[in-house]
Design a protein around this motif. Sequence first.
Motif, short mmCIF file in Angstrom:
data_model
loop_
_atom_site.label_atom_id
_atom_site.label_comp_id
_atom_site.label_asym_id
_atom_site.label_seq_id
_atom_site.Cartn_x
_atom_site.Cartn_y
_atom_site.Cartn_z
N SER A 1 -18.54 10.05 -51.45
CA SER A 1 -18.83 9.26 -52.65
C SER A 1 -20.19 9.61 -53.22
O SER A 1 -21.14 9.90 -52.49
CB SER A 1 -18.77 7.77 -52.32
OG SER A 1 -17.52 7.40 -51.77
N ASP B 1 -17.43 4.94 -57.16
CA ASP B 1 -16.51 5.55 -56.20
C ASP B 1 -16.20 4.64 -55.02
O ASP B 1 -15.12 4.72 -54.42
CB ASP B 1 -17.12 6.85 -55.65
CG ASP B 1 -17.38 7.89 -56.72
OD1 ASP B 1 -16.61 7.94 -57.69
OD2 ASP B 1 -18.37 8.64 -56.58
N LEU B 2 -17.17 3.80 -54.66
CA LEU B 2 -17.09 3.04 -53.41
C LEU B 2 -17.81 1.71 -53.56
O LEU B 2 -18.91 1.66 -54.11
CB LEU B 2 -17.73 3.84 -52.27
CG LEU B 2 -17.95 3.16 -50.93
CD1 LEU B 2 -16.62 2.79 -50.28
CD2 LEU B 2 -18.78 4.05 -50.00
N GLY C 1 -13.52 1.47 -56.95
CA GLY C 1 -13.21 2.52 -56.00
C GLY C 1 -12.66 1.94 -54.71
O GLY C 1 -12.05 0.87 -54.69
#
Length: 273
Positions: A119, A183-184, A208
Motif C-alpha cells: 500500500s 489503499d488501506l 481499501g
Amino acid sequence: MSSGPSRLAVWGDPIDHSRSPDLHGAAYRVLGLNWDYGRRRVDVAGFDAALDGLDGTWRGLSLTMPLKERAFARADERDDDALLTGAVNTLLLGERVRGFNTDVRGLTEALRAGGLGGSRTARVLGGGATARSALVSLLRLGVVEVEVRTRRAEQAQELAAFGERIGLRAAVRALDGPATAVDLTVSTLPGDVALPAAAAAALAADGGALFSAAYAPWPTALAEAWTAAPVLTGLEMLLHQAVAQIRIFLHGTPDEALPDEPAVLEAMRAALR
C-alpha cells in the motif's frame, strides 16, 4: 530449558477477551518451557502498585490497553520502537526492567501475511499507543501518505504531527467526515466502538482493505460495513507480536528466532482456531 523465573501474564483493562494466554501457552508447550502465563485486570491507576508487588518468580509481562504509556514510563531500558512510539507492550523483568514495543513488528508481519504490504496510501482510525505503532509500521512498509481520524481533534493533531516527524505525509480528517480514497485502512479503535452506520459506510466506500487491530467482539460494526474489500482481524497482529514477546522472554531480544519457530507458529495458529 530456560531455568529461572517462570511466571508471566498479560495485563490490561478490559482483559477477559485476551487470547494471549492461548498463544503463549501453545508456544511454551512446543518449546518445552514450564512457564505459567495468566491474565490480570489492571488499570492505569493500579499499575505501579501491581508491578511493584511482583516477586522474583516473575519473568515478564505483556501489556495491552490502557497500560502501554505507563509501562513505557516504568521501564529502565527501552528498545528503539518503544523509544520511537512512547509505548511499551512487553516488560522483561529483572534487576533492571526492560521495555519493548512488539506491536510495530506484529502489525508489519500481519499486513505482509495478508498481502497488504504494498500500500502507498493509508488511513489510521484511533489515536492511542497502537495508532502510533501503526504509523511506524505503515512507513516501514512503504506507505507515503496517511490520513488520521480519531474521536478527539486534539489527539488527531498529535498523531498527525507524530506521523510527519517520522517521515509520513499526514493529514487530519474528522472520523465522520467525507471519504477520501486510500489503499488501506488500519483501525485501532476498540472492538466495542459503535460508529454511526452512515459514517462506517463512508469509511468503507473508499477505504481499501481493512485491518482491524480489534478481534473481540467480532465482527466489529466497522468490519460489518466493509463489504467490498478484504478484512483482516487483529488476531494475525496478536500472533506475530506474541512471537516477538516470546523471543524476548526466552532470549532477551526480539531478533533471535525461537527453536523450531515454524512449529511454534503452527501451534500458536492452531490455538487461535
